[in-house]
Design a protein around this motif. Structure first.
Motif, PDB file in Angstrom:
ATOM      1  N   TRP A 351       0.559  -0.682  -0.029  1.00 15.92           N
ATOM      2  CA  TRP A 351      -0.183  -0.226  -0.066  1.00 15.92           C
ATOM      3  C   TRP A 351       0.883   1.276  -0.046  1.00 15.92           C
ATOM      4  CZ3 TRP A 351      -4.319   1.938  -1.698  1.00 15.92           C
ATOM      5  CH2 TRP A 351      -4.612   3.395  -1.082  1.00 15.92           C
ATOM      6  N   ASP A 382      -5.174  -3.107  -1.874  1.00 16.98           N
ATOM      7  CA  ASP A 382      -6.491  -1.970  -2.306  1.00 16.98           C
ATOM      8  C   ASP A 382      -5.544  -1.597  -3.708  1.00 16.98           C
ATOM      9  OD1 ASP A 382      -8.828  -0.581  -3.101  1.00 16.98           O
ATOM     10  OD2 ASP A 382      -8.378   0.914  -1.592  1.00 16.98           O
ATOM     11  N   TRP A 426      -5.606  -7.980   0.760  1.00 21.12           N
ATOM     12  CA  TRP A 426      -6.905  -7.073   0.794  1.00 21.12           C
ATOM     13  C   TRP A 426      -8.442  -6.784   0.028  1.00 21.12           C
ATOM     14  CZ3 TRP A 426      -9.977  -2.589  -1.669  1.00 21.12           C
ATOM     15  CH2 TRP A 426     -10.311  -1.967  -0.131  1.00 21.12           C
ATOM     16  N   LYS A 491      -6.651  -9.623   4.810  1.00 22.85           N
ATOM     17  CA  LYS A 491      -6.835  -8.335   5.496  1.00 22.85           C
ATOM     18  C   LYS A 491      -7.982  -7.493   5.166  1.00 22.85           C
ATOM     19  CE  LYS A 491      -4.822  -2.766   5.390  1.00 22.85           C
ATOM     20  NZ  LYS A 491      -3.700  -2.437   5.111  1.00 22.85           N
ATOM     21  N   ASP A 493     -10.508  -4.822   5.920  1.00 22.60           N
ATOM     22  CA  ASP A 493     -10.662  -3.616   5.464  1.00 22.60           C
ATOM     23  C   ASP A 493     -11.537  -2.691   5.508  1.00 22.60           C
ATOM     24  OD1 ASP A 493      -9.365  -0.901   6.595  1.00 22.60           O
ATOM     25  OD2 ASP A 493      -8.742  -0.586   4.191  1.00 22.60           O
ATOM     26  N   ASN A 495     -13.661   1.130   5.860  1.00 24.65           N
ATOM     27  CA  ASN A 495     -12.636   2.404   6.123  1.00 24.65           C
ATOM     28  C   ASN A 495     -14.084   3.685   5.799  1.00 24.65           C
ATOM     29  OD1 ASN A 495     -10.100   2.144   5.665  1.00 24.65           O
ATOM     30  ND2 ASN A 495     -10.385   1.856   3.716  1.00 24.65           N
ATOM     31  N   CYS A 541      -8.470  -4.110  10.606  1.00 29.89           N
ATOM     32  CA  CYS A 541      -7.963  -2.918   9.464  1.00 29.89           C
ATOM     33  C   CYS A 541      -9.446  -2.099   9.589  1.00 29.89           C
ATOM     34  CB  CYS A 541      -7.679  -3.128   8.237  1.00 29.89           C
ATOM     35  SG  CYS A 541      -7.358  -0.918   7.454  1.00 29.89           S
ATOM     36  N   SER A 543      -9.409   2.081   8.244  1.00 29.26           N
ATOM     37  CA  SER A 543      -8.876   2.625   7.879  1.00 29.26           C
ATOM     38  C   SER A 543      -7.729   3.382   8.878  1.00 29.26           C
ATOM     39  CB  SER A 543      -9.932   4.625   8.552  1.00 29.26           C
ATOM     40  OG  SER A 543     -10.685   4.226   7.920  1.00 29.26           O
ATOM     41  N   GLY A 544      -7.215   2.587   8.378  1.00 29.12           N
ATOM     42  CA  GLY A 544      -5.940   2.314  10.309  1.00 29.12           C
ATOM     43  C   GLY A 544      -6.352   1.886  11.110  1.00 29.12           C
ATOM     44  N   TRP A 560      -3.850  -3.863  12.164  1.00 32.13           N
ATOM     45  CA  TRP A 560      -3.673  -3.152  11.873  1.00 32.13           C
ATOM     46  C   TRP A 560      -3.724  -1.666  12.867  1.00 32.13           C
ATOM     47  CZ3 TRP A 560       0.518  -1.593   9.102  1.00 32.13           C
ATOM     48  CH2 TRP A 560       1.459  -0.882   9.246  1.00 32.13           C
ATOM     49  N   ASP A 563      -2.386   4.036   9.630  1.00 29.99           N
ATOM     50  CA  ASP A 563      -1.999   3.824   9.147  1.00 29.99           C
ATOM     51  C   ASP A 563      -0.956   4.821   9.105  1.00 29.99           C
ATOM     52  OD1 ASP A 563      -3.384   2.899   7.293  1.00 29.99           O
ATOM     53  OD2 ASP A 563      -5.064   4.514   6.810  1.00 29.99           O
TER      54      ASP A 563
HETATM   55  C1  GLA Z   1      -7.013   2.434   4.771  1.00 33.88           C
HETATM   56  C2  GLA Z   1      -5.574   0.499   5.428  1.00 33.88           C
HETATM   57  C3  GLA Z   1      -4.826   0.608   4.452  1.00 33.88           C
HETATM   58  C4  GLA Z   1      -5.067   0.746   3.014  1.00 33.88           C
HETATM   59  C5  GLA Z   1      -5.557   1.482   2.606  1.00 33.88           C
HETATM   60  C6  GLA Z   1      -6.672   0.662   1.245  1.00 33.88           C
HETATM   61  O1  GLA Z   1      -6.288   3.322   4.708  1.00 33.88           O
HETATM   62  O2  GLA Z   1      -6.126   1.904   6.301  1.00 33.88           O
HETATM   63  O3  GLA Z   1      -3.633   0.680   5.107  1.00 33.88           O
HETATM   64  O4  GLA Z   1      -5.666  -0.745   2.914  1.00 33.88           O
HETATM   65  O5  GLA Z   1      -7.181   1.847   3.578  1.00 33.88           O
HETATM   66  O6  GLA Z   1      -7.378   1.712   0.306  1.00 33.88           O
END
Ligand code: GLA
Length: 743
Positions: A351, A382, A426, A491, A493, A495, A541, A543-544, A560, A563
């Motif tokens: 990433w 992603d 991901w 992973k 995610d 977001n 995960c 957004s972090g 995770w 970020d």
């Molecule tokens: C989030 C995750 C990142 C990455 C992006 C991809 O922000 O925290 O590690 O995977 O999405 O879009």
């Protein structure tokens, strides 16, 4: 240890006595005591340092002010407002926070649950309710437990309430949850159902919470309680980056090593509240549970509802012990992944190296270089699906973009495997892009209020995971990808938070259920994924680190953390996270310098040492690294391999925190058998004319001799712990490790 007994209490004012049924839960250092009164109220008596084997019924204070509707009906209202209760009900004179508010068929919201019976059992029951098989919770695993189930009844509505107390004696942990069963012939609406309430007779506490934002997750805040309510909560649909479902009540002066600390952590990933209220007589009530903001749940006849579990731990020896209790419980009795105690592969994630700009050749070039360096897994982040060239499109279209991945996914994975590396991928399963085939085909699958504008975030909407058909469809797409190649890691995610919360399938009176049904739906899909693919290592995960909570840990042994991979910011984030979550659960990667999050330059070695305090990996373009950094990687990997068993299974100590002394961060992992320890120090702010600092390791065997490898001399554990290791560092953001081994 759970002990129940009946005893007689004699009043000072008259000679009438009252029989109370007492419940005493003992752990190694704590005692939790409560009782059912003669009038069958469940009264709280005590929670704190372990009491002797006496009859503790005097702690109910009934002999001073008889609490019985039989002998003192006249003052029932006064009593309700003054006594401690185990699970206070709304509407009957206790004006502090209630745990339960139910709207009955007449629209009335008063309830009054009284004790009926109890049962003690070995182990603990699973949390599972009609339509939702799996609700995350601790289980009897490495550490054994026993459970007290107390059954209460509201005679007016004929509802039954079951309170569960599981005692993990060795860990000083008590978990609590509540189940409401509708055995009446009528539906009722649950307006609030919390998981726990603990009443204290005093208010000299400080509250610790974890707060922040994107890139600044779980920063420790501490403040004294005052009259009124202080809380940490989330109403955005996930546990969130802004707050975490954790709170501690500590005595003023409690530090890492001394003083009382009560830690509370909800096993839940959605809207929550943990609230401390100082009321009259300086008494404190702490309640925790699903947030009742915009919440309601119609409980049909013969249905049940489980309030998520709250983990509570008591420490008489400071925050360090509190944290280690949580860590041991989560590693031994919450994270159900087979990888929880296994050394995880050192991964490289593309990433921060490429963002959306990659293809097969780019990924393979990273993999080839990584394999040479000793990295064990490539994670493709992603951008591999649909037409996703940026974050504007394609979420929900989980089909490999073969223009980007020439030769297809299987070819890529096989090539990576040939290099001796594993492959991970991901997904963001809960989302749909405005510009996607899925949204064009099923616009009603997004969470929404029909007729209202949908709020976009990152150009995406949230799928209605309260619906089984939506979950099934997404799962079908995911499994097709997962079965098409040798994928060994996912992973997951998430977001964005939820807006315009509504579901197309539910009738009007059930729309307030969507927040919670959504979370249960996410759990359902994670459960299916981890059951059908038990060998896949799942990393969460959001957004972090916006969903770093025990509910997620149940499914994934690592999450995770943030970020923000700047080594200095990570010190704060990882230390905050460690208050209740084990370091082995924290995804931590070495990334480029200056940091993409804050622009700060830090040495490569320091970035490595900070990432080694978690589940270690890389997140940079190894094909573009400087010769010097590149040369350092194999050694760094060797170092992590040497120590990762300590991170995974050892005891964690926070030795120094630069937020307090403005200079150092230092932490330590100690093997459970105390045979070795790893101390890491990072100097954040160097100072002129400032003498070397003695860093004092903890948890060693005082009698044993430890060789400090980097110094070349051996000292007794006693000397090391009392006198310390002399640490002298020059410059900012520099780090040093000390490996202590018994000789
Ligand atoms: C989030 C995750 C990142 C990455 C992006 C991809 O922000 O925290 O590690 O995977 O999405 O879009």
């Amino acid at each position: 240890m759970i002990h129940t007994y009946d005893t007689q209490i004699h009043y000072s004012r008259d000679m009438n006595g009252e029989t109370v049924t007492c419940f005493r839960l003992d752990t190694k250092v704590s005692t939790y005591f409560f009782a059912a009164s003669d009038a069958k109220f469940l009264l709280h008596g005590y929670y704190g340092s372990r009491a002797g084997q006496d009859d503790l019924s005097f702690l109910l204070h009934l002999d001073v002010y008889p609490h019985t509707v039989k002998s003192n009906l006249r003052e029932k209202g006064v009593i309700m407002g003054a006594y401690g209760f185990e699970y206070p009900c709304h509407g009957i004179g206790d004006y502090r926070e209630a745990c339960l508010m139910i709207e009955d068929k007449a629209g009335m919201t008063t309830c009054d649950f009284r004790y009926v019976s109890h049962e003690v059992m070995k182990g603990k029951p699973k949390l599972s309710q009609k339509d939702f098989d799996v609700i995350p919770a601790t289980f009897e695993g490495e550490n054994s437990c026993e459970t007290l189930k107390v059954t209460l009844q509201d005679s007016h509505t004929d509802l039954t309430l079951e309170l569960y107390y599981s005692v993990f004696e060795e860990l000083d942990v008590i978990t609590r949850s509540a189940r409401l069963v509708n055995g009446s012939g009528n539906p009722v609406t649950i307006r609030r159902i919390f998981s726990t309430c603990v009443d204290y007779d005093e208010s000299d506490f400080e509250m610790i919470t974890l707060n922040g934002s994107w890139g600044r997750e779980r920063v420790i805040e501490r403040y004294p309680l005052r009259h009124g309510k202080q809380l940490v909560d989330s109403i955005c649909g996930e546990s969130s980056a802004q707050s975490n479902p954790f709170a501690a009540l500590v005595r003023p002066g409690t530090d890492e090593e001394q003083g009382e600390a009560y830690g509370f952590n909800l096993v839940y990933s959605g809207n929550f509240t943990i609230e401390a209220q100082v009321a009259q007589q300086h008494k404190t009530r702490l309640v925790a549970g699903i947030h009742d903001y915009d919440f309601a749940w119609v409980l049909e006849p013969d249905y049940d509802f489980w309030a998520p579990e709250c983990v509570i731990t008591y420490s008489a020896s400071g925050l360090g012990t509190m944290s280690r209790n949580f860590h041991d419980l989560y590693r031994g009795n919450l994270i159900r992944s087979k990888y929880v105690r296994e050394e995880r592969p050192i991964l490289i994630n593309n990433w921060e190296a490429t963002f959306f700009d990659f293809d097969t050749e780019k990924l393979l070039s990273i993999a080839r270089e990584s394999a040479k360096l000793g990295i064990e897994m490539l994670v493709m982040d992603d951008g591999w699906f649909g037409r996703r060239e940026n974050d504007d499109s394609s979420l929900g279209d989980w089909k490999v973009n073969e223009e980007k991945l020439l030769g297809g996914l299987k070819y890529l994975v096989d090539e990576v495997n040939k290099l001796g590396m594993k492959f991970g991928i991901w997904f963001e399963p809960e989302m749909v892009s405005l510009d996607s085939e899925l949204f064009r085909a099923h616009p009603d699958w997004a969470i929404q209020v029909p007729g209202r504008e949908l709020t976009l975030r990152r150009n995406q909407f949230v799928l209605d995971f309260s619906r089984k058909d939506v979950r099934d469809y997404v799962y079908g797409m995911m499994t097709a990808v997962l079965r098409s190649a040798n994928i060994e890691y996912v992973k997951w995610d998430m977001n964005r938070s939820l807006t315009e919360v509504g579901s197309a399938l539910l009738p009007a009176r059930q729309q307030r259920e969507v927040w919670h049904r959504y979370v249960l739906g996410v759990y359902d899909l994670m459960n299916r994924l981890t059951t059908d693919f038990p060998d896949i290592l799942l990393e969460n995960c959001s957004s972090g680190g916006a969903r770093f909570d025990p509910g997620m840990l149940y499914f994934s042994p690592q999450i995770w953390t943030s970020d923000n991979t700047d080594a200095v910011e990570r010190l704060k984030i990882q230390m905050g996270t460690s208050l209740c979550y084990p370091p082995s659960a924290m995804g931590a990667h070495v990334s480029v310098s200056p940091s993409q999050a804050v622009g700060r330059a830090t040495p490569f070695a320091t970035r490595g040492d900070v990432a080694m305090a978690g589940t270690f990996g890389y997140e940079l373009d190894v094909t573009e690294m400087s010769e010097e950094d590149l040369a350092a990687v194999p050694k760094q990997i060797e170092t992590y391999k040497k120590y990762r068993h300590l991170v995974l299974n050892g005891d964690y100590y926070r030795l120094s925190y630069h937020m307090c002394d403005a200079k150092w961060n230092a932490w330590e992992f100690v093997a459970k058998d105390r045979s070795e320890a790893l101390v890491t120090v990072v100097q954040v702010m160097s100072r002129a004319n400032s003498p070397a600092v003695m860093i004092k390791p903890r948890g060693l065997d005082p009698e044993a001799m430890y060789l400090v490898e980097e110094v070349g001399s051996a000292f007794s554990g006693e000397t090391l712990m009392n006198c310390g290791l002399r640490v002298d560092l020059w410059g900012d953001f520099v780090s040093k490790r000390y490996h202590l081994v018994i000789v």
